[in-house]
Write an enzyme that holds these catalytic residues in place. Structure first.
Site, mmCIF file in Angstrom:
data_model
loop_
_atom_site.group_PDB
_atom_site.id
_atom_site.type_symbol
_atom_site.label_atom_id
_atom_site.label_comp_id
_atom_site.label_asym_id
_atom_site.label_seq_id
_atom_site.Cartn_x
_atom_site.Cartn_y
_atom_site.Cartn_z
ATOM 1 N N LYS A 50 2.145 -3.694 6.599
ATOM 2 C CA LYS A 50 2.597 -3.707 5.194
ATOM 3 C C LYS A 50 4.093 -3.429 5.117
ATOM 4 O O LYS A 50 4.825 -4.083 4.367
ATOM 5 C CB LYS A 50 1.817 -2.666 4.371
ATOM 6 C CG LYS A 50 0.318 -2.938 4.263
ATOM 7 C CD LYS A 50 0.010 -4.216 3.529
ATOM 8 C CE LYS A 50 -1.473 -4.487 3.383
ATOM 9 N NZ LYS A 50 -1.769 -5.845 2.891
ATOM 10 N N SER A 77 0.836 -1.202 0.000
ATOM 11 C CA SER A 77 0.000 0.000 0.000
ATOM 12 C C SER A 77 0.866 1.247 0.000
ATOM 13 O O SER A 77 1.967 1.255 0.568
ATOM 14 C CB SER A 77 -0.859 -0.010 1.275
ATOM 15 O OG SER A 77 -1.427 1.257 1.502
ATOM 16 N N TYR A 135 -2.093 -0.984 10.768
ATOM 17 C CA TYR A 135 -2.336 -1.632 9.470
ATOM 18 C C TYR A 135 -1.168 -1.360 8.522
ATOM 19 O O TYR A 135 -0.615 -2.273 7.904
ATOM 20 C CB TYR A 135 -3.648 -1.102 8.864
ATOM 21 C CG TYR A 135 -3.729 -1.233 7.363
ATOM 22 C CD1 TYR A 135 -4.024 -2.454 6.783
ATOM 23 C CD2 TYR A 135 -3.473 -0.139 6.532
ATOM 24 C CE1 TYR A 135 -4.062 -2.579 5.406
ATOM 25 C CE2 TYR A 135 -3.520 -0.257 5.169
ATOM 26 C CZ TYR A 135 -3.806 -1.481 4.601
ATOM 27 O OH TYR A 135 -3.836 -1.597 3.243
HETATM 28 C C1 UD1 Z 1 -7.044 4.833 3.680
HETATM 29 C C2 UD1 Z 1 -5.939 4.458 4.605
HETATM 30 C C3 UD1 Z 1 -4.866 3.743 3.833
HETATM 31 C C4 UD1 Z 1 -5.452 2.564 3.103
HETATM 32 C C5 UD1 Z 1 -6.590 3.055 2.202
HETATM 33 C C6 UD1 Z 1 -7.302 1.923 1.483
HETATM 34 C C7 UD1 Z 1 -6.009 6.174 6.396
HETATM 35 C C8 UD1 Z 1 -5.273 7.291 7.062
HETATM 36 N N1 UD1 Z 1 -5.413 5.628 5.316
HETATM 37 O O1 UD1 Z 1 -6.527 5.785 2.765
HETATM 38 O O2 UD1 Z 1 -3.844 3.326 4.705
HETATM 39 O O3 UD1 Z 1 -4.468 1.932 2.347
HETATM 40 O O4 UD1 Z 1 -7.552 3.734 2.994
HETATM 41 O O5 UD1 Z 1 -8.075 1.171 2.366
HETATM 42 O O6 UD1 Z 1 -7.079 5.793 6.818
HETATM 43 N N2 UD1 Z 1 -12.944 11.084 3.547
HETATM 44 C C9 UD1 Z 1 -13.990 11.932 3.875
HETATM 45 N N3 UD1 Z 1 -15.136 11.390 4.399
HETATM 46 C C10 UD1 Z 1 -15.285 10.045 4.621
HETATM 47 C C11 UD1 Z 1 -14.203 9.183 4.281
HETATM 48 C C12 UD1 Z 1 -13.050 9.750 3.745
HETATM 49 O O7 UD1 Z 1 -13.904 13.154 3.699
HETATM 50 O O8 UD1 Z 1 -16.330 9.618 5.124
HETATM 51 C C13 UD1 Z 1 -11.738 11.677 2.946
HETATM 52 C C14 UD1 Z 1 -10.485 11.404 3.755
HETATM 53 O O9 UD1 Z 1 -10.271 12.439 4.668
HETATM 54 C C15 UD1 Z 1 -9.427 11.366 2.664
HETATM 55 C C16 UD1 Z 1 -10.172 10.873 1.423
HETATM 56 O O10 UD1 Z 1 -11.548 11.044 1.705
HETATM 57 O O11 UD1 Z 1 -8.983 12.640 2.397
HETATM 58 C C17 UD1 Z 1 -9.906 9.414 1.138
HETATM 59 O O12 UD1 Z 1 -10.140 8.668 2.321
HETATM 60 P P1 UD1 Z 1 -10.135 7.073 2.324
HETATM 61 O O13 UD1 Z 1 -10.996 6.566 1.239
HETATM 62 O O14 UD1 Z 1 -10.431 6.619 3.717
HETATM 63 O O15 UD1 Z 1 -8.637 6.704 1.922
HETATM 64 P P2 UD1 Z 1 -7.251 7.150 2.584
HETATM 65 O O16 UD1 Z 1 -7.436 7.760 3.921
HETATM 66 O O17 UD1 Z 1 -6.475 7.925 1.582
#
Ligand code: UD1
Length: 340
Positions: A153, A124, A149
């Site tokens: 990795k 990842s 997590y």
């Molecule tokens: C997350 C994990 C990462 C993992 C990946 C795939 C974290 C810090 N990182 O990445 O290690 O490999 O998922 O499973 O959790 N967001 C919102 N509202 C929501 C959900 C997300 O605004 O309800 C935003 C988050 O702040 C982020 C973006 O959407 O900026 C993407 O979030 P997400 O899909 O959870 O992925 P990552 O955090 O990048």
């Protein structure tokens, strides 16, 4: 080749099963079905017109894993099986380390015992940690991650590197994915998270289909174009095809450990993703900007040039394709595989 896919009943695993079959490989799946779904394996086989044996074995059970590898005759393994909830991992570090490392130990020992030394590992972008410059390049060191997590990795990459150093017959690909989203274009398989989705696109999809009231946008004051976080979203079909070309390349090449980013090289903000999903679904996504989520980085994306240069692989699908295919899956299966 005959390929064992661990975690093949999960989201990325099931899409990779289809791509492997379409590339002419034979596939068997092992999954403990804690997060995966037997229906995903059945449908993956159906999409490619093949029967895919599903072995319901927990890789944490070393004896059962050894027994499985001795009974099936495979040339290579793609190892997806792992616990993957970032927030939960920090609450349950012992469970995450024990499971994600223990399953890998059982698998590697059983592979060695049966003379199978070709492995593609599901890593990842989280291994780049908080200090890597953007875009992320594969040779960045030292690897680190803010979550348990992510540390599993980092550690597994290290374990695989040491295993290959001790026995140079191993052929290993470490694939570092960015943010996989989307679904198979048929809408038959897709992401079906248990409980409340942690990740952005599954949450948006459940709002669009009416399962959740509104999306919380975590932070609107980041130093980005519109104040929301930017990520490198990649269509799960591109990820799946990346596994197939990586497997073909390591099987045909010299024994070695290779690391490849699977990303597009482009950042997309949370608000841009909402806009794309609204266009794809024709539905409004009610949302509200709330406080930042602990541990989120403002913006990162891949340098995808190494995979393009060495594998001839690059992403072929856009953010709009990802939203269209996610909506196709979610609207056909509002409750995921529970609708089956
Ligand atoms: C997350 C994990 C990462 C993992 C990946 C795939 C974290 C810090 N990182 O990445 O290690 O490999 O998922 O499973 O959790 N967001 C919102 N509202 C929501 C959900 C997300 O605004 O309800 C935003 C988050 O702040 C982020 C973006 O959407 O900026 C993407 O979030 P997400 O899909 O959870 O992925 P990552 O955090 O990048």
């Amino acid at each position: 080749m005959r390929v064992l896919v661990t975690g093949g009943a999960g989201y990325i695993g099931s899409h990779t099963v289809v791509s492997l079959l379409e590339d002419g490989h034979e596939v068997e799946v092992v999954d403990n079905l804690v997060n995966g779904n037997a229906e995903a394996v059945r449908r993956a086989g159906e999409l490619a017109g093949a029967e895919v044996p599903l072995h319901e074995v927990d890789l944490a059970d070393a004896a059962a894993t050894a027994d499985l590898l001795s009974r099936i005759d495979v040339d290579a393994v793609i190892h997806f099986a792992a616990l993957k909830a970032v927030g939960e991992s920090t609450q349950k570090p012992l469970e995450y380390y024990a499971n994600n490392l223990g399953t890998t130990f059982s698998l590697l020992a059983a592979m060695r015992e049966n003379d199978v030394r070709t492995l593609v590992f599901s890593s990842s972008a989280t291994v780049y940690g908080e200090k890597a410059p953007v875009p992320y390049v594969e040779d960045f060191e030292p690897l680190d991650s803010s979550s348990t997590y992510g540390q599993t990795k980092v550690m597994t990459e290290r374990i695989l590197t040491d295993v290959a150093a001790a026995d140079p017959r191993w052929r290993i690909a470490l694939l570092r994915y960015f943010n996989p989203v989307g679904a198979h274009p048929s809408g038959r398989i897709g992401e079906d998270p248990r409980g409340i989705p942690n990740n952005l696109v599954p949450f948006i999809a459940q709002v669009a289909v009416g399962r959740r009231e509104k999306l919380s946008v975590f932070g609107g004051d980041y130093p980005t174009t519109d104040g929301t976080c930017e990520r490198d979203y990649i269509h799960v079909q591109d990820v799946a095809e990346g596994h197939v070309v990586a497997l073909d390349a390591i099987a045909a090449g010299d024994a070695a450990v290779h690391t490849w980013n699977l990303g597009s090289g482009q950042g997309t903000s949370v608000l841009e993703m909402i806009g794309s999903f609204e266009r794809a679904s024709g539905r409004e996504i009610p949302h509200e900007v709330v406080a930042r989520r602990a541990g989120d980085l403002p913006a990162f994306w891949a340098d995808p040039t190494k995979a393009e240069r060495e594998l001839g692989w690059r992403t072929a699908r856009s953010v709009d394709d990802m939203c269209r295919d996610t909506w196709n899956w979610q609207s056909q299966n509002p409750q995921g595989y529970a609708d089956a």
